[in-house]
Design an enzyme around this catalytic site. Structure first.
Site, short mmCIF file in Angstrom:
data_model
loop_
_atom_site.label_atom_id
_atom_site.label_comp_id
_atom_site.label_asym_id
_atom_site.label_seq_id
_atom_site.Cartn_x
_atom_site.Cartn_y
_atom_site.Cartn_z
N ARG A 62 -46.17 95.63 68.22
CA ARG A 62 -46.25 96.35 69.52
C ARG A 62 -46.72 97.79 69.31
NH1 ARG A 62 -42.24 99.06 71.66
NH2 ARG A 62 -40.61 97.72 70.83
N TYR A 115 -60.51 100.97 92.37
CA TYR A 115 -59.97 99.62 92.35
C TYR A 115 -58.59 99.59 93.04
CZ TYR A 115 -57.88 95.41 90.35
OH TYR A 115 -57.24 94.22 90.19
N ASP A 188 -62.99 105.82 84.89
CA ASP A 188 -62.95 104.36 84.74
C ASP A 188 -64.40 103.87 84.73
OD1 ASP A 188 -62.93 101.61 85.12
OD2 ASP A 188 -61.19 101.65 86.46
N LYS A 213 -63.81 92.58 81.81
CA LYS A 213 -65.06 92.45 82.56
C LYS A 213 -66.26 92.37 81.63
CE LYS A 213 -62.01 93.13 85.79
NZ LYS A 213 -61.34 92.02 86.43
C1 LIG Z 1 -62.80 99.23 88.24
C2 LIG Z 1 -61.64 98.48 87.68
N1 LIG Z 1 -60.76 99.12 86.89
C3 LIG Z 1 -59.70 98.49 86.37
C4 LIG Z 1 -59.45 97.16 86.63
C5 LIG Z 1 -58.23 96.51 86.07
O1 LIG Z 1 -58.56 95.67 85.03
P1 LIG Z 1 -57.60 94.47 84.52
O2 LIG Z 1 -57.69 93.40 85.53
O3 LIG Z 1 -58.16 94.14 83.19
O4 LIG Z 1 -56.22 95.03 84.45
C6 LIG Z 1 -60.34 96.45 87.44
C7 LIG Z 1 -60.10 95.03 87.73
O5 LIG Z 1 -60.80 94.42 88.50
C8 LIG Z 1 -61.46 97.13 87.98
O6 LIG Z 1 -62.33 96.52 88.79
#
Ligand SMILES: Cc1ncc(COP(=O)(O)O)c(C=O)c1O
Length: 403
Positions: A62, A115, A188, A213
């Protein structure tokens, strides 16, 4: 095996026999999956040194594990960062990053279309813990500056390409504004990927991504990563240790495999997305199309200087929520689900899926229309995608649902 050892019971011998790890002198072609919860030390003092990070090595998975380290190092290297840390999800990475930067009484200024779970993390979790959060339009730099000047701010938070509205943030200007007001810029970069954009190069302090993604690219793993300065990543790592966010060795392995073909996939995703965007923007019933590679995109000039390609994400506005639903329901190739960044094409209705946490007022305030469809363009043959989207638009029109 010593004579004493031979005389032990079957169970003791079986456990010893099955946990004798081979010593490998050669470098394997792929990073191995170190599927082990613990690593052994020489003695108590040695363990104390290792677990205190006084010297490199592994103790408990961890805290750190070699496959996770390989993923974190690869992510950091591709972003030109000093260090990185790999998480079990993108949200895990964003959560630990923000917890490493803010405490009760601090302030976050975030761009408004982020998001849905990121917004929920800020509004439901961080606000409850006493962190002030305000949302601004990233295109309105004067408004960003006003908010930064209004009160001491720890973090300015932005998405390179916003989810789901495909607004391209001017990261260089946002970094200047953040730094002028003593804030860190956290970006992000999920919609872009490290191949399409390098936020640290233009002044961001920290880059976070969902590796679920584009980086992994095949819809078969959930993971995330953060990269930045070494001293900051140590703080992120400490939060990850205490909150349990590290990526699993198998997930890290899949991410590393995906990363090796990211550039090839993103070139093709971008070419297909551009072809689709061009077709959709001319199609009857479509109110507007947002794609960073279209000359008519409102931030085309920023996209030109900040992004290597247009990327695989586009957004199309139809006349209503019902029109968006009819379009998605009539598609034959994309399955009905909510993710992005895959070999598979996905069409999503953000108000009812990825941004379901937002009320109608919050959707309007974040600039997300009820008729929005977010499309993540996969690697299927582009002519098939063009025909499928044209057919679905036609079906939505015939149902009397388009403009
Ligand atoms: C722009 C963006 N940031 C973060 C995330 C979160 O990612 P995760 O689903 O891997 O936690 C997403 C998920 O769709 C996203 O579209």
């Amino acid at each position: 095996m010593s004579v004493d050892e031979q005389q032990r019971g079957f169970g003791t011998r079986a456990i010893k026999a099955a946990t004798r790890t081979p010593k490998v002198e050669q470098h394997p072609a792929a990073v191995p999956i170190y599927q082990s919860a613990t690593f052994h030390a020489e003695d108590v003092d040695d363990y104390a040194e290792l677990v205190g990070f006084e010297r490199p090595g592994y103790t408990y998975a961890r805290l750190q594990n070699p496959t996770a380290d390989a993923m974190a190092d690869a992510f950091a290297e591709l972003h030109g960062a000093e260090a990185g840390f790999a998480f079990g999800s993108g949200m895990g990475a964003i959560h630990a990053t923000l917890l490493a930067l803010v405490r009760a009484g601090d302030r976050i200024v975030s761009t408004r279309a982020v998001y849905g779970s990121t917004r929920a993390l800020m509004e439901r979790v961080l606000r409850t813990l006493g962190v002030e959060v305000v949302f601004v339009d990233p295109v309105d730099l004067a408004a960003v500056e006003r908010e930064l000047a209004a009160a001491p701010t720890a973090v300015l938070y932005a998405e390179t390409i916003s989810n789901p509205t495909i607004v391209v943030a001017d990261l260089a200007r946002l970094a200047e504004l953040a730094h002028a007001h003593g804030a860190s810029l956290v970006v992000d970069n999920t919609f872009a990927s490290p191949y399409i954009c390098q936020p640290l190069d233009v002044g961001a302090d920290v880059v976070v991504e969902s590796a679920t993604k584009w980086i992994s690219g095949h819809s078969d793993v959930v993971a995330g990563a953060v990269a930045g300065r070494g001293e900051f990543i140590e703080r992120v790592r400490d939060v990850a240790i205490d909150t349990g966010g590290i990526v699993s060795p198998f997930a890290a392995f899949l991410v590393l495999r995906g990363l090796q073909t990211l550039h090839v996939r993103m070139d093709r995703h971008s070419a297909s997305a551009l072809a689709l965007a061009r077709q959709l923007e001319r199609a009857p019933g479509v109110v507007s199309v947002a794609y960073p590679g279209l000359p008519g995109h409102p931030q085309a000039e920023i996209a030109q200087r900040e992004l290597r390609r247009g990327g695989g994400m586009l957004a199309m506005e139809l006349s209503s929520r019902a029109a968006a639903a009819a379009f998605i329901d009539n598609l034959r190739i994309p399955p009905v689900t909510a993710t992005l960044g895959s070999v598979v094409t996905y069409a999503v209705h953000p108000p009812s899926a990825t941004h379901r946490q937002l009320s109608d007022e919050q959707l309007a305030e974040a600039g997300i229309p009820q008729g929005l469809v977010r499309i993540s363009v996969g690697l299927e043959d582009v002519d098939d995608l063009l025909a499928d989207m044209a057919g679905a638009l036609m079906a939505a029109m015939e149902a009397g649902l388009s403009a």
